[in-house]
Design a protein around this motif. Structure first.
Motif, short mmCIF file in Angstrom:
data_model
loop_
_atom_site.label_atom_id
_atom_site.label_comp_id
_atom_site.label_asym_id
_atom_site.label_seq_id
_atom_site.Cartn_x
_atom_site.Cartn_y
_atom_site.Cartn_z
N VAL A 116 0.84 -1.20 0.00
CA VAL A 116 0.00 0.00 0.00
C VAL A 116 0.87 1.26 0.00
CG1 VAL A 116 -1.67 1.33 1.37
CG2 VAL A 116 -2.00 -1.13 1.05
N ALA A 117 1.88 1.29 0.85
CA ALA A 117 2.76 2.46 0.93
C ALA A 117 3.54 2.65 -0.37
CB ALA A 117 3.73 2.31 2.11
N MET A 118 4.05 1.57 -0.94
CA MET A 118 4.82 1.68 -2.17
C MET A 118 3.94 2.13 -3.34
SD MET A 118 7.94 1.09 -1.43
CE MET A 118 8.75 0.73 -2.98
N LEU A 119 2.73 1.63 -3.41
CA LEU A 119 1.83 2.06 -4.49
C LEU A 119 1.41 3.51 -4.31
CD1 LEU A 119 -0.30 -1.16 -5.05
CD2 LEU A 119 1.64 -0.31 -6.40
N ARG A 120 1.25 3.95 -3.07
CA ARG A 120 0.93 5.35 -2.81
C ARG A 120 2.09 6.25 -3.29
NH1 ARG A 120 -0.86 4.89 2.25
NH2 ARG A 120 1.24 4.97 3.11
N ALA A 121 3.32 5.85 -2.99
CA ALA A 121 4.49 6.61 -3.43
C ALA A 121 4.59 6.60 -4.96
CB ALA A 121 5.75 6.03 -2.80
N GLU A 122 4.32 5.45 -5.56
CA GLU A 122 4.37 5.37 -7.03
C GLU A 122 3.32 6.28 -7.66
OE1 GLU A 122 4.86 2.70 -10.85
OE2 GLU A 122 5.71 2.14 -8.94
N LYS A 123 2.14 6.33 -7.06
CA LYS A 123 1.09 7.21 -7.60
C LYS A 123 1.56 8.66 -7.56
CE LYS A 123 -3.72 8.53 -7.14
NZ LYS A 123 -4.94 8.49 -6.37
N ALA A 124 2.20 9.08 -6.48
CA ALA A 124 2.71 10.45 -6.38
C ALA A 124 3.79 10.70 -7.43
CB ALA A 124 3.26 10.71 -4.98
N TRP A 125 4.68 9.72 -7.62
CA TRP A 125 5.75 9.83 -8.61
C TRP A 125 5.16 9.94 -10.02
CZ3 TRP A 125 7.36 5.83 -12.12
CH2 TRP A 125 8.57 6.08 -12.76
N ARG A 126 4.17 9.12 -10.31
CA ARG A 126 3.55 9.16 -11.64
C ARG A 126 2.79 10.47 -11.86
NH1 ARG A 126 2.61 4.14 -14.71
NH2 ARG A 126 4.06 2.60 -13.89
N THR A 127 2.17 10.97 -10.82
CA THR A 127 1.48 12.26 -10.93
C THR A 127 2.48 13.37 -11.25
OG1 THR A 127 -0.29 11.54 -9.45
CG2 THR A 127 0.03 13.92 -9.69
N ALA A 128 3.63 13.34 -10.59
CA ALA A 128 4.67 14.35 -10.85
C ALA A 128 5.20 14.21 -12.28
CB ALA A 128 5.80 14.21 -9.83
N LEU A 129 5.43 12.99 -12.75
CA LEU A 129 5.92 12.80 -14.12
C LEU A 129 4.87 13.24 -15.15
CD1 LEU A 129 7.72 9.33 -14.04
CD2 LEU A 129 8.76 11.58 -14.24
N ALA A 130 3.62 13.01 -14.85
CA ALA A 130 2.55 13.42 -15.77
C ALA A 130 2.49 14.94 -15.90
CB ALA A 130 1.21 12.87 -15.31
N ALA A 131 2.89 15.65 -14.86
CA ALA A 131 2.86 17.11 -14.87
C ALA A 131 4.05 17.71 -15.62
CB ALA A 131 2.84 17.65 -13.44
N GLU A 132 5.09 16.92 -15.83
CA GLU A 132 6.29 17.41 -16.53
C GLU A 132 6.10 17.21 -18.03
OE1 GLU A 132 8.89 18.98 -15.33
OE2 GLU A 132 8.36 18.75 -13.22
N LYS A 133 5.98 18.31 -18.75
CA LYS A 133 5.75 18.25 -20.20
C LYS A 133 7.06 18.40 -20.96
CE LYS A 133 1.37 17.87 -19.60
NZ LYS A 133 0.83 16.55 -19.64
N LEU A 134 7.15 17.70 -22.07
CA LEU A 134 8.34 17.77 -22.92
C LEU A 134 8.61 19.20 -23.35
CD1 LEU A 134 10.53 16.10 -24.35
CD2 LEU A 134 8.93 15.84 -26.26
N SER A 135 7.57 19.97 -23.64
CA SER A 135 7.75 21.35 -24.08
C SER A 135 8.45 22.20 -23.02
CB SER A 135 6.39 21.97 -24.43
OG SER A 135 5.51 21.89 -23.32
N THR A 136 8.16 21.96 -21.76
CA THR A 136 8.80 22.71 -20.67
C THR A 136 10.27 22.35 -20.57
OG1 THR A 136 6.70 22.74 -19.48
CG2 THR A 136 8.69 23.23 -18.20
N ILE A 137 10.58 21.07 -20.72
CA ILE A 137 11.97 20.63 -20.66
C ILE A 137 12.77 21.29 -21.78
CG2 ILE A 137 13.49 18.62 -20.94
CD1 ILE A 137 11.17 17.00 -19.59
N VAL A 138 12.21 21.31 -22.98
CA VAL A 138 12.90 21.92 -24.13
C VAL A 138 13.06 23.42 -23.92
CG1 VAL A 138 12.69 22.38 -26.61
CG2 VAL A 138 12.17 20.11 -25.71
#
Length: 167
Positions: A116-138
């Motif tokens: 449960v704890a690991m999946l909660r952390a993964e959900k937060a990590w995936r949410t953060a990655l989803a917010a990072e757009k390729l256009s912003t990185i470029v």
């Protein structure tokens, strides 16, 4: 968490392709050379990105790869999932049931707290990655990188881009 080298390669390639004008492509072999990668190794990841609808593969002698959608519609999560697959990084094997004392299934009604704890952390990590757009990185690269690095990246794109052929 350790991601494969393919994720780094895929993000760099997508960022490079974001610098192309509409319809232009860059050959996979040129992208491999740009990042010092084996063409066969990189091709596997470029094909995964194309399969996920992130890149478009254009066949033929003047073909290559280009983004399949705008860079502001591509997240780091999209790229990670394309390369690594959709499975969570942590996969609970229920090893708590493997010890010498065998308990009935009724003893394990509640989910494993570690899972449960690991999946909660993964959900937060995936949410953060989803917010990072390729256009912003470029865009950030263009603003923050050493000007020599920006010039080299622009020169690479100018040298290897293949313009879209008129139809």
């Amino acid at each position: 968490m350790k991601l494969s080298e393919g994720v780094e390669a895929a993000i760099h390639c997508a960022a490079t392709l974001a610098g192309l004008e509409d319809g232009a492509t860059i050959p996979g072999s040129a992208l491999a050379a740009q990042f010092g990668l084996s063409p066969s190794y990189l091709l596997k990841h470029l094909q995964a990105l194309a399969g996920a609808g992130i890149l478009e593969s254009v066949p033929g002698p003047a073909g290559g790869y280009r983004l399949a959608r705008a860079a502001d519609r591509i997240s780091l999560l999209d790229i990670v999932v394309a390369v690594e697959g959709p499975q969570p990084a942590f996969r609970c094997g229920e090893i708590r049931r493997n010890g010498p004392v065998k308990l009935p299934d009724a003893a394990y009604v509640k989910p494993c707290g570690i899972n449960v704890a690991m999946l909660r952390a993964e959900k937060a990590w995936r949410t953060a990655l989803a917010a990072e757009k390729l256009s912003t990185i470029v865009a950030d690269f263009g603003k923050d990188a050493d000007p020599r690095s920006v010039a080299a990246a622009c020169a690479f794109v100018a040298q290897h881009r293949r313009p879209q052929k008129p139809v």
